[in-house]
Design a protein around this motif. Sequence first.
Motif, PDB file in Angstrom:
ATOM      1  N   ARG A  17      -0.798 -25.213  52.461  1.00  0.00           N
ATOM      2  CA  ARG A  17      -1.441 -24.275  53.097  1.00  0.00           C
ATOM      3  C   ARG A  17      -2.853 -24.570  53.453  1.00  0.00           C
ATOM      4  NH1 ARG A  17      -0.564 -20.495  50.100  1.00  0.00           N
ATOM      5  NH2 ARG A  17       1.439 -19.541  51.151  1.00  0.00           N
ATOM      6  N   ASP A  20      -7.703 -20.714  53.196  1.00  0.00           N
ATOM      7  CA  ASP A  20      -6.962 -19.308  53.658  1.00  0.00           C
ATOM      8  C   ASP A  20      -7.677 -19.363  55.445  1.00  0.00           C
ATOM      9  OD1 ASP A  20      -7.821 -16.384  54.614  1.00  0.00           O
ATOM     10  OD2 ASP A  20      -6.294 -16.524  52.835  1.00  0.00           O
ATOM     11  N   GLN A 121      -0.473 -17.509  61.562  1.00  0.00           N
ATOM     12  CA  GLN A 121      -1.521 -17.413  60.657  1.00  0.00           C
ATOM     13  C   GLN A 121      -2.639 -16.714  61.008  1.00  0.00           C
ATOM     14  OE1 GLN A 121      -2.035 -21.931  59.776  1.00  0.00           O
ATOM     15  NE2 GLN A 121      -0.236 -21.803  58.102  1.00  0.00           N
ATOM     16  N   ALA A 125      -3.894 -13.342  59.396  1.00  0.00           N
ATOM     17  CA  ALA A 125      -5.398 -13.186  58.771  1.00  0.00           C
ATOM     18  C   ALA A 125      -6.120 -12.050  59.339  1.00  0.00           C
ATOM     19  CB  ALA A 125      -6.081 -14.431  58.832  1.00  0.00           C
ATOM     20  N   PRO A 218      -1.884 -14.665  54.275  1.00  0.00           N
ATOM     21  CA  PRO A 218      -2.814 -15.213  53.667  1.00  0.00           C
ATOM     22  C   PRO A 218      -3.212 -14.857  52.260  1.00  0.00           C
ATOM     23  CG  PRO A 218      -3.373 -13.663  55.310  1.00  0.00           C
ATOM     24  CD  PRO A 218      -1.920 -13.541  55.299  1.00  0.00           C
ATOM     25  N   ARG A 219      -3.806 -16.107  51.520  1.00  0.00           N
ATOM     26  CA  ARG A 219      -4.205 -15.666  50.108  1.00  0.00           C
ATOM     27  C   ARG A 219      -5.492 -16.231  49.962  1.00  0.00           C
ATOM     28  NH1 ARG A 219       1.133 -16.951  49.907  1.00  0.00           N
ATOM     29  NH2 ARG A 219       2.729 -15.323  48.740  1.00  0.00           N
ATOM     30  N   PHE A 220      -6.788 -15.483  49.453  1.00  0.00           N
ATOM     31  CA  PHE A 220      -7.998 -15.818  49.309  1.00  0.00           C
ATOM     32  C   PHE A 220      -8.262 -16.221  47.880  1.00  0.00           C
ATOM     33  CE2 PHE A 220     -12.499 -15.459  49.148  1.00  0.00           C
ATOM     34  CZ  PHE A 220     -12.700 -15.805  50.412  1.00  0.00           C
ATOM     35  N   ASP A 224     -11.738 -20.796  48.199  1.00  0.00           N
ATOM     36  CA  ASP A 224     -12.301 -20.241  49.336  1.00  0.00           C
ATOM     37  C   ASP A 224     -13.479 -19.469  49.198  1.00  0.00           C
ATOM     38  OD1 ASP A 224      -9.762 -20.490  51.221  1.00  0.00           O
ATOM     39  OD2 ASP A 224      -8.933 -19.950  49.563  1.00  0.00           O
TER      40      ASP A 224
END
Length: 250
Positions: A17, A20, A121, A125, A218-220, A224
């Motif tokens: 991925r 993010d 995506q 987001a 989404p994963r922060f 990031d």
Amino acid sequence: MSAPALPEIAAAAVARRGLDPRSKILLVLLVSLAVMSPGGLLFVPAGVVLAIALALSERAWSRIVVIPVAAVVMYLLGWVLPLLWTNPVVTVVAIGCGYLIRFVAAFGVGAHLIATTSPTQLSAALHAWRLPRAISVTLAVMLRFFPVVAAESAAVLDAMRLRGLAGATGLARHPILSMERFTVPMIAASLRASEDLSASAILRGLGSRHVPVSLDPPRFGWPDLMLVLALATVAAASLLLPNPLTTVIA
């Protein structure tokens, strides 16, 4: 599929991925703010290096070559050439390159966002940011629309090249016919692409009352956060610095 294999699949998905999508959007905004600010010329080299690093992460070899070459050309025309040749035209070119070199860094980071973020995506987001559906759906459709138009324009130019209507020679011989043969198919292709994207959006449930659930939310993460904080510090510092463009050219 056995249960122990699920964590491995999830880890592989996270590795593929990358950043993010929200981080990539913030990168574009912060780099643009840093390099376009009054003291932004000092941060252009860092922005160019970041753009090259992002291109390396996705193995975009064309951008790895184009970004530094464009930055070097802008530097030679904007700073080296005025020292070698004093001329009003050279001064105008130097001032223009002093501003265009900022766009090299900003467009390099923006190209990474466009190349590595799918409309799904991006929509997920923007939904995580609680933005209105009208904004998120519009941006997602635009992200998919421009690559389709670029592919269609390449196909139209290939067809025109076979008929001798493309290039400088064809445009000089038949200027009106060349513009007509390019514009009319592109209008038809754009309308067809917009209809296909609208049908795809309806099938995906966009615009309905039910909020679609993303299969890859989404994963922060910590990378990031560290990258965004570093660029936020740079952007804030660039706003406090004077513009060195006039001093350099003078």
